[in-house]
Design a protein around this motif. Structure first.
Motif, mmCIF file in Angstrom:
data_model
loop_
_atom_site.group_PDB
_atom_site.id
_atom_site.type_symbol
_atom_site.label_atom_id
_atom_site.label_comp_id
_atom_site.label_asym_id
_atom_site.label_seq_id
_atom_site.Cartn_x
_atom_site.Cartn_y
_atom_site.Cartn_z
ATOM 1 N N VAL A 1 0.847 -1.187 0.000
ATOM 2 C CA VAL A 1 0.000 0.000 0.000
ATOM 3 C C VAL A 1 0.888 1.243 0.000
ATOM 4 C CG1 VAL A 1 -0.156 -0.003 2.526
ATOM 5 C CG2 VAL A 1 -1.894 1.207 1.185
ATOM 6 N N THR A 2 0.409 2.295 -0.648
ATOM 7 C CA THR A 2 1.142 3.561 -0.682
ATOM 8 C C THR A 2 0.229 4.675 -0.174
ATOM 9 O OG1 THR A 2 2.550 2.902 -2.531
ATOM 10 C CG2 THR A 2 2.264 5.267 -2.170
ATOM 11 N N ALA A 3 0.736 5.473 0.749
ATOM 12 C CA ALA A 3 -0.005 6.625 1.257
ATOM 13 C C ALA A 3 0.321 7.853 0.416
ATOM 14 C CB ALA A 3 0.338 6.884 2.716
ATOM 15 N N LEU A 4 -0.722 8.541 -0.032
ATOM 16 C CA LEU A 4 -0.585 9.788 -0.778
ATOM 17 C C LEU A 4 -1.076 10.919 0.116
ATOM 18 C CD1 LEU A 4 -2.145 8.706 -4.204
ATOM 19 C CD2 LEU A 4 0.281 8.764 -3.615
ATOM 20 N N PRO A 5 -0.191 11.713 0.710
ATOM 21 C CA PRO A 5 -0.647 12.773 1.621
ATOM 22 C C PRO A 5 -1.568 13.762 0.903
ATOM 23 C CG PRO A 5 1.714 12.411 1.833
ATOM 24 C CD PRO A 5 1.283 11.645 0.617
ATOM 25 N N ALA A 6 -2.767 13.936 1.429
ATOM 26 C CA ALA A 6 -3.724 14.860 0.813
ATOM 27 C C ALA A 6 -3.170 16.287 0.756
ATOM 28 C CB ALA A 6 -5.047 14.841 1.575
ATOM 29 N N LEU A 7 -2.334 16.637 1.728
ATOM 30 C CA LEU A 7 -1.774 17.988 1.754
ATOM 31 C C LEU A 7 -0.812 18.229 0.596
ATOM 32 C CD1 LEU A 7 -1.146 18.441 5.582
ATOM 33 C CD2 LEU A 7 -3.090 19.221 4.235
ATOM 34 N N ASP A 8 -0.429 17.171 -0.107
ATOM 35 C CA ASP A 8 0.445 17.316 -1.265
ATOM 36 C C ASP A 8 -0.315 17.590 -2.564
ATOM 37 O OD1 ASP A 8 2.620 16.889 0.336
ATOM 38 O OD2 ASP A 8 3.022 14.843 -0.354
ATOM 39 N N PHE A 9 -1.639 17.368 -2.556
ATOM 40 C CA PHE A 9 -2.348 17.549 -3.831
ATOM 41 C C PHE A 9 -3.734 18.161 -3.728
ATOM 42 C CE2 PHE A 9 -3.577 13.282 -2.497
ATOM 43 C CZ PHE A 9 -4.899 13.168 -2.890
ATOM 44 N N VAL A 10 -4.394 18.115 -2.586
ATOM 45 C CA VAL A 10 -5.724 18.719 -2.470
ATOM 46 C C VAL A 10 -5.564 20.198 -2.128
ATOM 47 C CG1 VAL A 10 -7.999 18.631 -1.391
ATOM 48 C CG2 VAL A 10 -6.697 16.521 -1.705
ATOM 49 N N VAL A 11 -5.926 21.049 -3.072
ATOM 50 C CA VAL A 11 -5.676 22.489 -2.962
ATOM 51 C C VAL A 11 -6.968 23.240 -3.250
ATOM 52 C CG1 VAL A 11 -4.310 24.423 -3.826
ATOM 53 C CG2 VAL A 11 -3.321 22.131 -3.771
ATOM 54 N N THR A 12 -7.213 24.307 -2.498
ATOM 55 C CA THR A 12 -8.367 25.163 -2.765
ATOM 56 C C THR A 12 -7.909 26.507 -3.308
ATOM 57 O OG1 THR A 12 -8.374 25.960 -0.471
ATOM 58 C CG2 THR A 12 -9.787 24.073 -0.999
ATOM 59 N N ASP A 13 -8.834 27.203 -3.962
ATOM 60 C CA ASP A 13 -8.514 28.522 -4.505
ATOM 61 C C ASP A 13 -8.786 29.601 -3.459
ATOM 62 O OD1 ASP A 13 -11.277 28.942 -4.461
ATOM 63 O OD2 ASP A 13 -11.533 28.463 -6.580
ATOM 64 N N LYS A 14 -8.688 30.862 -3.862
ATOM 65 C CA LYS A 14 -8.836 31.952 -2.900
ATOM 66 C C LYS A 14 -10.261 32.077 -2.361
ATOM 67 C CE LYS A 14 -9.512 35.515 -6.464
ATOM 68 N NZ LYS A 14 -8.977 36.795 -7.004
ATOM 69 N N TYR A 15 -11.207 31.390 -3.009
ATOM 70 C CA TYR A 15 -12.588 31.389 -2.520
ATOM 71 C C TYR A 15 -12.889 30.167 -1.659
ATOM 72 C CZ TYR A 15 -12.893 34.803 -6.294
ATOM 73 O OH TYR A 15 -12.673 35.878 -7.110
ATOM 74 N N GLY A 16 -11.892 29.321 -1.423
ATOM 75 C CA GLY A 16 -12.084 28.128 -0.621
ATOM 76 C C GLY A 16 -12.655 26.956 -1.387
ATOM 77 N N GLU A 17 -12.744 27.073 -2.719
ATOM 78 C CA GLU A 17 -13.273 25.990 -3.540
ATOM 79 C C GLU A 17 -12.126 25.137 -4.075
ATOM 80 O OE1 GLU A 17 -16.437 25.253 -3.907
ATOM 81 O OE2 GLU A 17 -16.959 26.955 -2.622
ATOM 82 N N PRO A 18 -12.349 23.826 -4.257
ATOM 83 C CA PRO A 18 -11.280 22.966 -4.777
ATOM 84 C C PRO A 18 -10.787 23.448 -6.138
ATOM 85 C CG PRO A 18 -13.096 21.643 -3.946
ATOM 86 C CD PRO A 18 -13.573 23.064 -3.952
ATOM 87 N N ASN A 19 -9.477 23.528 -6.279
ATOM 88 C CA ASN A 19 -8.866 23.906 -7.551
ATOM 89 C C ASN A 19 -8.624 22.626 -8.337
ATOM 90 O OD1 ASN A 19 -7.132 24.737 -9.665
ATOM 91 N ND2 ASN A 19 -6.408 26.459 -8.425
ATOM 92 N N LEU A 20 -9.619 22.217 -9.110
ATOM 93 C CA LEU A 20 -9.585 20.904 -9.759
ATOM 94 C C LEU A 20 -8.432 20.775 -10.739
ATOM 95 C CD1 LEU A 20 -13.386 20.203 -10.359
ATOM 96 C CD2 LEU A 20 -11.931 19.451 -8.485
#
Length: 449
Positions: A145-164
């Protein structure tokens, strides 16, 4: 060389109750250990986020002693779970060191100013520890199993919405570094904001994480695992003999989630709907149950379910006739925008407008503004009932059936026609149990008592 695709992957999200004890963690490990490629999103163990919220509150109030007592209790909870879950001493010691390091990180705030920024760092730890514990258990069981830290890829924009766009690029790059791996773990709920600070997707945001990931990799399916067999056609906490709804359209599910169906986070539907990726709601405690499938398919001519949202305040604004009808409505809605107060439900006429809101943190300021445009009458302790299904206006009879079911219930507002999938009715909260039971009886043929 062709770039690897992930259309055969399943994204699985497990909530706090699903990983709430060593026994549950073992059950989840069994569910995710099959050969099907998957990305697994984990919440904090049940109760942990609430404890972290309380620790943050105590720190913010200057009660470091109370906060440290809760940290000690949380640390002990993790140590006990570690002792029960793992067989190898090296695994136990490694995880206890990991937990101790995180608990000491929380303890250091006793000597610092505690703001929202520090709170978000604290709140991130529940999910981080869950992923570490699950990965360790799978490794001890011989699983790769490999852990992918969410803090490395889940990012929001200046409005707090996910930057897809950024999420898609970063996640693709991370996955590409493990070309032979087919089982990944990551944290739900947590993210980095536009300023590279630790942030979160708000309570229930693990669902959102799962659907964002599913949309970004074009997954085969997104599975939300909870402690109930899918979404029921009424609130099982107050209505007996409810039934799971086996299929829902994305829009039906979104309406129900927004108006109180707590099995789903309200924001999580949109990414999956935009990518046309089905969501399946499943029961960790009964894995063989079919659950609820959410997709673009609609059952024509069917009412599907009822949900209710409490804590509604209704404001009726009668125009003072100083403005035209057009200007009156514009100014009223601009006032809600000015004070950042979302509107749940609205009903208008030329000289009056009624709105239902669930946020009252700036209510007094809002009322002062609205009184410039007319007389304002607030009604508190209200609830809004959502009846979802194929409610296209050409389907005759549904509105009448709903009103007939509620003929003995005083109705404050009705909203119909804004969506093809929802009728909303505002009632007094004191009448909600009777209203929900009557709707079950008349719409679904269930006694509801």
């Amino acid at each position: 060389m062709n770039k690897k695709t992930y259309s055969d992957y399943v994204v699985m999200k497990f909530g706090g109750t699903s990983v709430g004890s060593p026994e549950r963690i073992k059950e989840v490990a069994g569910l995710i250990s099959g050969s099907e490629p998957k990305i697994v999103v984990l919440s904090a163990m049940s109760g942990v986020t609430n404890t972290l919220v309380e620790i943050s509150r105590l720190y913010a109030e200057g009660n470091a002693r109370g906060a440290l007592a809760l940290v000690a209790g949380l640390e002990e909870k993790y140590y006990k779970a570690i002792d029960e879950l793992y067989s190898k001493e090296a695994t136990k010691e490694g995880l206890k060191d990991f937990v101790l390091h995180r608990m000491n990180f929380i303890r250091k705030f006793q000597e610092e100013l505690f703001t929202d920024f520090e709170e978000k760092q604290v709140l991130s730890l529940g999910e981080i520890i869950s992923v570490r514990m699950m990965a360790a258990y799978l490794n001890e069981s011989g699983k790769s199993v490999t852990a992918l830290p969410a803090l490395d890829f889940v990012v929001t924009d200046k409005y707090g919405e996910p930057n897809l766009k950024i999420i898609r690029e970063r996640l693709s790059d991370l996955l590409a570094t493990y070309p032979d791996q087919t089982l990944f773990l990551t944290e739900g709920y947590i993210c980095k904001n536009a300023y590279a600070e630790i942030d979160n997707l708000k309570r229930g945001g693990s669902d959102y994480t799962a659907t964002i990931i599913g949309a970004c990799i074009d997954a085969k399916e997104i599975q939300i695992w909870t402690d109930i067999d899918g979404l029921h056609n009424n609130d099982p906490r107050v209505v007996e003999h409810t039934s799971p709804v086996r299929e829902l359209h994305f829009s039906e599910a979104a309406e129900l989630a927004y108006f109180g169906a707590k099995i789903l986070h309200p924001s999580c539907i949109l990414p999956a709907q935009m990518a046309n990726i089905p969501i399946r709601l499943l029961n960790t405690f009964e894995p063989s149950a079919p659950g609820t499938l959410i997709s673009n398919r609609i059952d024509e001519g069917c009412l599907k379910a009822v949900a209710i949202k409490d804590g509604i305040t209704v404001l009726r604004i009668n125009s003072n006739r100083r403005f035209t009808a057009r200007a009156f409505l514009r100014r009223v809605f601009e006032a809600f925008e000015k004070f950042q107060t979302p509107i749940d439900i609205v009903s208008t006429s030329e000289v009056a407008v009624s709105v239902g809101i669930d946020s009252t943190h700036r209510l007094e300021e809002l009322l002062i503004e609205l009184r410039n445009y007319g007389e304002v009458s607030p009604d508190n302790d209200m609830s809004v009932i959502c009846i979802a299904g194929d409610l296209n206006w050409k389907n005759a009879g549904f509105e009448g059936a709903i009103l007939q079911a509620l003929e003995d219930i005083p109705i404050r507002m009705i909203s119909y026609g804004g969506s093809n999938h929802n009728v909303s009715v505002v009632i007094r909260t004191e009448d909600k149990v009777r209203a929900l039971r009557l709707l079950s009886k008349h719409l679904f043929g269930e006694a509801g008592q």
